[in-house]
Scaffold this motif. Structure first.
Motif, mmCIF file in Angstrom:
data_model
loop_
_atom_site.group_PDB
_atom_site.id
_atom_site.type_symbol
_atom_site.label_atom_id
_atom_site.label_comp_id
_atom_site.label_asym_id
_atom_site.label_seq_id
_atom_site.Cartn_x
_atom_site.Cartn_y
_atom_site.Cartn_z
ATOM 1 N N VAL A 196 -3.511 38.134 6.959
ATOM 2 C CA VAL A 196 -4.355 39.326 6.992
ATOM 3 C C VAL A 196 -3.624 40.471 6.313
ATOM 4 C CG1 VAL A 196 -5.461 41.018 8.484
ATOM 5 C CG2 VAL A 196 -5.499 38.598 9.107
ATOM 6 N N GLU A 235 -9.238 48.885 5.300
ATOM 7 C CA GLU A 235 -9.971 47.671 4.972
ATOM 8 C C GLU A 235 -9.075 46.462 5.213
ATOM 9 O OE1 GLU A 235 -12.673 49.737 1.468
ATOM 10 O OE2 GLU A 235 -12.042 47.629 1.307
ATOM 11 N N SER A 252 -8.458 42.321 4.840
ATOM 12 C CA SER A 252 -8.801 41.094 4.120
ATOM 13 C C SER A 252 -8.176 39.920 4.855
ATOM 14 C CB SER A 252 -8.282 41.157 2.684
ATOM 15 O OG SER A 252 -6.876 41.280 2.670
ATOM 16 N N SER A 263 -8.956 36.185 7.223
ATOM 17 C CA SER A 263 -9.787 35.719 8.319
ATOM 18 C C SER A 263 -9.224 36.174 9.651
ATOM 19 C CB SER A 263 -9.864 34.186 8.276
ATOM 20 O OG SER A 263 -10.629 33.714 9.348
ATOM 21 N N SER A 269 -13.006 44.266 19.228
ATOM 22 C CA SER A 269 -13.988 43.527 18.438
ATOM 23 C C SER A 269 -15.393 43.645 19.037
ATOM 24 C CB SER A 269 -13.585 42.054 18.304
ATOM 25 O OG SER A 269 -13.232 41.507 19.550
ATOM 26 N N ARG A 298 -16.097 51.071 13.681
ATOM 27 C CA ARG A 298 -15.862 49.738 13.116
ATOM 28 C C ARG A 298 -17.222 49.083 12.901
ATOM 29 N NH1 ARG A 298 -12.103 45.208 16.156
ATOM 30 N NH2 ARG A 298 -12.278 43.624 14.536
ATOM 31 N N TYR A 349 -20.228 46.696 12.135
ATOM 32 C CA TYR A 349 -20.344 45.246 12.243
ATOM 33 C C TYR A 349 -20.423 44.579 10.874
ATOM 34 C CZ TYR A 349 -20.986 45.320 17.292
ATOM 35 O OH TYR A 349 -20.791 45.460 18.636
ATOM 36 N N GLU A 370 -18.857 45.362 8.202
ATOM 37 C CA GLU A 370 -17.661 45.540 7.388
ATOM 38 C C GLU A 370 -16.433 45.051 8.137
ATOM 39 O OE1 GLU A 370 -19.370 49.885 6.075
ATOM 40 O OE2 GLU A 370 -17.217 49.494 5.857
ATOM 41 N N ASN A 371 -15.467 44.575 7.380
ATOM 42 C CA ASN A 371 -14.177 44.193 7.950
ATOM 43 C C ASN A 371 -13.234 45.380 7.782
ATOM 44 O OD1 ASN A 371 -12.627 42.404 9.309
ATOM 45 N ND2 ASN A 371 -12.038 41.186 7.540
#
Length: 115
Positions: free
Chosen positions: A2, A23, A25, A27, A53, A71, A73, A75-76
């Motif tokens: 990550v 941002e 990146s 998983s 989360s 945060r 939903y 978008e990461n």
């Protein structure tokens, strides 16, 4: 793996507003918490706000009512909306994501509050 990249830090006048972005990146599976920390010169890093989360936010007392963590939903990413900024908010702001097994940090973004 990550990776977190913060942006949005800049010079702002006292009383002004600023939004920081982080941002992510890679998983991220399962329950996790995204956080904003800050570190002022010659001071220890301190927690500013967290959001889980399931989008439950928690704030440090010194930013309650002034900062908002979000945060989306779709978008990461995690954001920190900062209002009514004070000179004592000057610091490098860091993003962190923590799972039950790991944690990852961003490189930080400088926020300077000064006239």
């Amino acid at each position: 793996q990550v990776q977190l990249v913060e942006s949005g830090g800049t010079l702002v006048q006292p009383g002004g507003s600023l939004t920081l972005s982080c941002e992510a990146s890679g998983s991220i599976l399962g329950f996790n918490v995204m956080c904003w920390y800050r570190q002022a010169p010659e001071k220890e890093r301190e927690l500013v706000a967290t959001i889980t989360s399931n989008r439950t936010p928690v704030y440090a007392d010194f930013v309650k009512g002034r900062f908002t963590i979000s945060r989306p939903y779709a978008e990461n990413a995690v954001y920190l909306q900062m209002n009514s900024l004070k000179p004592e908010d000057t610091a490098v702001y860091y993003c962190k994501i923590q799972t039950l097994q790991n944690e990852w940090w961003g490189q930080g973004t400088q926020v300077t509050v000064s006239s």
